[in-house]
Design a protein around this motif. Structure first.
Motif, mmCIF file in Angstrom:
data_model
loop_
_atom_site.group_PDB
_atom_site.id
_atom_site.type_symbol
_atom_site.label_atom_id
_atom_site.label_comp_id
_atom_site.label_asym_id
_atom_site.label_seq_id
_atom_site.Cartn_x
_atom_site.Cartn_y
_atom_site.Cartn_z
ATOM 1 N N ASP A 207 47.586 -13.391 59.812
ATOM 2 C CA ASP A 207 46.882 -14.230 60.771
ATOM 3 C C ASP A 207 46.987 -15.690 60.361
ATOM 4 O O ASP A 207 47.071 -16.013 59.167
ATOM 5 N N ASP A 208 46.967 -16.581 61.350
ATOM 6 C CA ASP A 208 46.832 -18.008 61.071
ATOM 7 C C ASP A 208 45.370 -18.287 60.754
ATOM 8 O O ASP A 208 44.483 -18.011 61.572
ATOM 9 N N VAL A 209 45.125 -18.826 59.573
ATOM 10 C CA VAL A 209 43.754 -19.031 59.104
ATOM 11 C C VAL A 209 43.563 -20.497 58.738
ATOM 12 O O VAL A 209 44.411 -21.094 58.068
ATOM 13 N N ALA A 210 42.457 -21.080 59.174
ATOM 14 C CA ALA A 210 42.135 -22.463 58.819
ATOM 15 C C ALA A 210 41.680 -22.515 57.364
ATOM 16 O O ALA A 210 40.842 -21.724 56.931
ATOM 17 N N TYR A 211 42.253 -23.463 56.611
ATOM 18 C CA TYR A 211 41.931 -23.627 55.189
ATOM 19 C C TYR A 211 41.604 -25.089 54.932
ATOM 20 O O TYR A 211 42.336 -25.987 55.343
ATOM 21 N N GLN A 212 40.470 -25.316 54.261
ATOM 22 C CA GLN A 212 40.069 -26.691 53.974
ATOM 23 C C GLN A 212 39.278 -26.740 52.676
ATOM 24 O O GLN A 212 38.450 -25.869 52.396
#
Length: 275
Positions: A198-203
């Motif tokens: 999955d495309d996952v937001a990372y910050q």
């Protein structure tokens, strides 16, 4: 030496130009010689292309080690043999170590292990080891506030008192490496629940790591570990009071290459963001 497509195309262009300009046997001979010279020139240009700058993982280590260490004494086999190492040891800003019978140097190609942990509301403690096959420095904080330094190679070590605060202990290890760890991107992760990528937001910003709907306060972790290899790669491990954990791997340029998260319940992410 293998050639990249760009280098091969450039070489073919130079060769074709030289061959087309050759109108006699003599010029063909010159063209052949110039072709070899062109190939050498192309390879030299490729070999001399500047490498991407490496991240400075060692600066916080050197800043922490710098200073004077007092009441040094031989321990281990050296002490058993009657070796006495009185006086003080000094770690200079350039990493040179001297005094108390010690001669060594801390360099950026050494392996580093940092462990910072806290139990409940107690003050955090730090352990730091910097070593290669020629020299080692260790710093250790104990629960009672006592701090010690060790120099040398086991079993011949010199132990000294640490009378100043240890810099890396005064804040989270994340805070010491925030200049490299802070990031904001979208990465592909294997979701352990769906077994799909999955495309996952990372910050990572202001002490908070977010991935998907998982959030970690990196300044309140009960344990942090930083490992820096001689290959100039760094790994960061953090564990929360509720037993969640994260592992962040940085490449020699300070970019995230891999990420592993064990979140609440069975939620976990395994992410590979290397090119």
């Amino acid at each position: 030496m293998s050639k990249s497509p760009q280098r091969h195309a450039l070489l073919m262009f130079l060769t074709a130009t030289l061959v087309l300009s050759a109108c006699s046997d003599k010029s063909k001979e010159v063209a052949s010689e110039n072709t070899e010279a062109a190939e050498t020139a192309v390879e030299e240009v490729a070999d001399n292309e500047p490498a991407l700058p490496t991240a400075d993982y060692f600066a916080p280590i050197l800043a922490t080690a710098e200073g004077t260490y007092s009441e040094c004494e031989a321990i281990g086999r050296g002490a058993a043999a009657g070796l006495k190492a009185g006086g003080s040891a000094v770690v200079a800003a350039n990493g040179k170590v001297s005094g108390a019978g010690i001669a060594g140097e801390l360099t950026a190609d050494m392996e580093v292990l940092l462990v910072r942990q806290r139990e409940g509301n107690a003050a955090p403690t730090l352990a730091m080891t910097v070593q290669n096959d020629k020299f080692m420095l260790s710093l250790m904080e104990h629960d009672d506030g006592k701090k010690q330094a060790g120099f040398g190679i086991p079993p011949n070590m010199t132990q000294c008192k640490v009378t100043k605060p240890i810099k890396l202990s005064s804040q989270s290890l994340y805070a010491s490496y925030a200049y490299l760890m802070d990031a904001k991107t979208t990465i592909k992760c294997l979701n352990s629940g769906t077994f799909s990528f999955d495309d996952v937001a990372y910050q990572v910003a202001k002490g908070v790591l977010k991935i998907g709907d998982e959030t970690y306060d990196l300044n309140t972790l009960k344990m942090e570990t930083v490992n820096i290899g001689s290959d100039k790669r760094m790994s960061y491990l953090g564990q929360t009071p509720d037993e969640r954990s994260i592992m962040v791997f940085l490449d020699p340029q300070g970019k995230v290459s891999n990420l592993q998260v064990n979140g609440k319940g069975d939620k976990a992410f395994a992410c590979d963001v290397s090119p």
